[in-house]
Design an enzyme around this catalytic site. Structure first.
Site, PDB file in Angstrom:
ATOM      1  N   GLU A 135      43.751  36.375  45.845  1.00 41.60           N
ATOM      2  CA  GLU A 135      43.030  36.565  44.618  1.00 41.60           C
ATOM      3  C   GLU A 135      42.500  35.084  43.719  1.00 41.60           C
ATOM      4  O   GLU A 135      41.449  34.935  43.436  1.00 41.60           O
ATOM      5  CB  GLU A 135      44.115  37.032  43.390  1.00 41.60           C
ATOM      6  CG  GLU A 135      44.525  38.495  43.886  1.00 41.60           C
ATOM      7  CD  GLU A 135      43.612  39.424  44.196  1.00 41.60           C
ATOM      8  OE1 GLU A 135      42.247  39.342  43.444  1.00 41.60           O
ATOM      9  OE2 GLU A 135      43.699  40.282  45.110  1.00 41.60           O
ATOM     10  N   HIS A 183      38.999  34.393  44.730  1.00 43.36           N
ATOM     11  CA  HIS A 183      38.026  35.013  44.365  1.00 43.36           C
ATOM     12  C   HIS A 183      37.522  34.065  43.158  1.00 43.36           C
ATOM     13  O   HIS A 183      36.402  33.876  42.820  1.00 43.36           O
ATOM     14  CB  HIS A 183      38.486  36.395  43.815  1.00 43.36           C
ATOM     15  CG  HIS A 183      38.392  37.589  44.691  1.00 43.36           C
ATOM     16  ND1 HIS A 183      37.263  37.899  45.346  1.00 43.36           N
ATOM     17  CD2 HIS A 183      39.444  38.318  45.032  1.00 43.36           C
ATOM     18  CE1 HIS A 183      37.616  38.797  46.177  1.00 43.36           C
ATOM     19  NE2 HIS A 183      38.886  39.231  46.031  1.00 43.36           N
TER      20      HIS A 183
HETATM   21 NI    NI Z   1      39.906  40.771  47.176  1.00 45.89          NI
END
Ligand code: NI
Length: 180
Positions: A143, A146
């Site tokens: 995450e 990202h």
């Molecule tokens: Ni992802």
């Protein structure tokens, strides 16, 4: 409750470095709404984590399941990270299968640090640090990536493990290998 549309790979927002949430927006109603939407969307699509750029918002916020003290085993609540920083504990890495809601239907093997300490803000704007290891450490690194415009395929050392979910289920899924 609002389920947002999820960005697919190829949308430029997934490749941008997300901007920090300014201090005066921490704990704000707009941010709480974004967090609630991220949680609803993650649950709807059965993800284990979801970052704001995946719902077209280029800000440093993600939600995830697992690992933190406040998560009660019987009713696990998603954990929120705002403006997170990562610190890797040692050099030990482990390889496991990953997928991504923005890259539906594909899985691939990725090496990640085994243990990581995350510090950042929660939904109320309070600062905290949490140590993660195992699967939660994988999710938090995925995450966090990202927010940097990085996707799991960028981290694959060998593209030969790339597989569609159908073939993954058929040929590669074993209980100890399952990472999602
Ligand atoms: Ni992802």
């Amino acid at each position: 409750m609002a389920i947002r549309k999820i960005t697919n790979l190829g949308h430029p927002v997934l490749r941008q470095v997300a901007r920090e949430v300014p201090n005066d927006k921490l704990g704000s109603p707009e941010l709480k709404q974004l967090i609630a939407d991220l949680c609803d969307t993650m649950i709807e699509y059965e993800g284990v984590g979801l970052a704001a750029p995946q719902v077209f918002e280029s800000v440093r916020v993600f939600v995830m399941y697992g690992g933190a003290e406040e998560s009660d085993e019987s009713s696990p609540a998603p954990i929120v990270w705002i403006n997170p920083r990562l610190e890797f504990e040692g050099d030990a890495q482990a390889e496991g299968w990953e997928g991504c809601l923005s890259i539906p239907d594909l899985r691939g093997r990725v090496s990640r640090h085994e243990a990581v300490v995350v510090s950042g803000y929660d939904a109320r704007g309070e600062h905290r640090s949490v140590r993660y290891e195992g699967f939660s450490a994988v999710v938090v690194q995925h995450e966090f990536d990202h927010l940097e415009g990085v996707i799991f395929m960028d981290r694959m050392k060998d593209m030969k493990s790339l597989t569609y979910v159908r073939e993954f289920d058929r040929y590669w899924q074993t209980p100890e290998k399952e990472e999602e």
